[in-house]
Write a protein that holds these residues in place. Sequence first.
Motif, short mmCIF file in Angstrom:
data_model
loop_
_atom_site.label_atom_id
_atom_site.label_comp_id
_atom_site.label_asym_id
_atom_site.label_seq_id
_atom_site.Cartn_x
_atom_site.Cartn_y
_atom_site.Cartn_z
N GLN A 11 -16.95 43.74 27.09
CA GLN A 11 -17.56 42.44 26.85
C GLN A 11 -19.07 42.53 26.71
O GLN A 11 -19.66 41.91 25.82
CB GLN A 11 -17.18 41.49 27.99
CG GLN A 11 -15.69 41.15 28.00
CD GLN A 11 -15.31 40.23 29.14
OE1 GLN A 11 -16.16 39.70 29.84
NE2 GLN A 11 -14.02 40.06 29.35
N ARG A 29 -20.22 44.29 23.40
CA ARG A 29 -19.98 43.42 22.25
C ARG A 29 -21.08 42.37 22.12
O ARG A 29 -21.48 42.01 21.01
CB ARG A 29 -18.61 42.75 22.36
CG ARG A 29 -17.44 43.70 22.05
CD ARG A 29 -16.11 42.99 21.96
NE ARG A 29 -15.04 43.93 21.67
CZ ARG A 29 -14.70 44.33 20.46
NH1 ARG A 29 -15.36 43.87 19.41
NH2 ARG A 29 -13.71 45.19 20.28
N ALA A 30 -21.58 41.90 23.24
CA ALA A 30 -22.65 40.90 23.21
C ALA A 30 -24.02 41.53 23.04
O ALA A 30 -24.79 41.16 22.14
CB ALA A 30 -22.61 40.08 24.50
N ASN A 50 -20.16 35.53 23.75
CA ASN A 50 -18.70 35.49 23.76
C ASN A 50 -18.15 34.07 23.74
O ASN A 50 -16.94 33.88 23.85
CB ASN A 50 -18.17 36.24 24.99
CG ASN A 50 -18.38 37.74 24.88
OD1 ASN A 50 -18.47 38.29 23.79
ND2 ASN A 50 -18.48 38.40 26.02
#
Length: 362
Positions: free
Chosen positions: A219, A222-223, A351
């Motif tokens: 997570q 990805r950010a 997200n």
Amino acid sequence: MTFGLSGCITGDKQTSSGGSDGEGGESDGDSTPSKSYDFDPSNPEFPQPMAALIQSGFETGSLSDLKNMETREEPRYGEPVKETPSSESELLDPDKLAFAMTPTEDPAAYRTTMQPLMDNIAKETGKDVEYFPLQSYASQVEAMRSERLHVAGFSTGPTPFAVNLAGAVPFSLQVSDEGDFGYRLWLATQADNDDIDALEDLEGKRVAHSEPSSNSGNQAPRALFANQGVVPGDDYEVAYSGGHEQSVLGVANGDYDAAPVCSTCVARVANSGNLDPSKIKVVWASNPFPTTSFTYRYNLTPEIQEGIRAAFIDYDYSDTKIAETFEGRGKFTEIDYATAYDIILQIQENNGVEYETGNLGE
């Protein structure tokens, strides 16, 4: 989307070298690299041998990291911390204060551990303090929202939910005697891989993410990578390894070109003798992720708030079960939510996290 920031439970020894992110304190084992490295944690430059980062303790954050974070007047995402009401009619003055730690498989596990702190809260506020065991992040947030819970330790991911939904005021983090806290996201590759020396060099490469629910293993990159112009899945191929240990060992064996990994997780792998950290280099590192935030409800009377803060900040718990349980972290330091949690808010904004109790993981 459901968002619990998997593994972001403070150093309560629930972490492992598998899929969860381990932000606990010092790494186990006695395999610190013997070679001396010239690495300055206060002015880090990359790439660096992983051995140099481990030797300098760069797998965790420090008080200087907190001090040097860019101060933010308002949180970048979501609502700011609520102000204490000016009207006495809106203030909360309970006969007894309820205290809860982040939920675990055994909700009452921290009752004895946290007793020294609860005793000091009682001493400083003049209120009886009871431990309030809860079984899920959602129930913890709801208990504070409904004014049944007054003081609490919220895990990293649920902290913004507590701020936005329950009127929580995060004011402190646990630290060790040396001021260590948290953990980092490291981008690791082979030491002799001349094709990857920076984040942007991942284009076209095969990169191991640990598992979809992992914070630093999926997570967060990805950010944070996308915020710097590198989009996982678009700019490079994502291959799920199943855990941080699998990711870093896969990099070492040449199965993957690189991997975003939890710093303390891979430090434990190295210190156990299962990885030679001199053969791995880190080409990018995040600011430290904060661990469990300690909070109180915003509308408690100013006198109670002051007493709660004093019970945390003015006492040293290094010789209590608190330090023993939380890997040496027997002190508490003050934080500003918008500043200290900015890296988490970046992740949640990217997200698309919506602050609803139904979106909290168990």
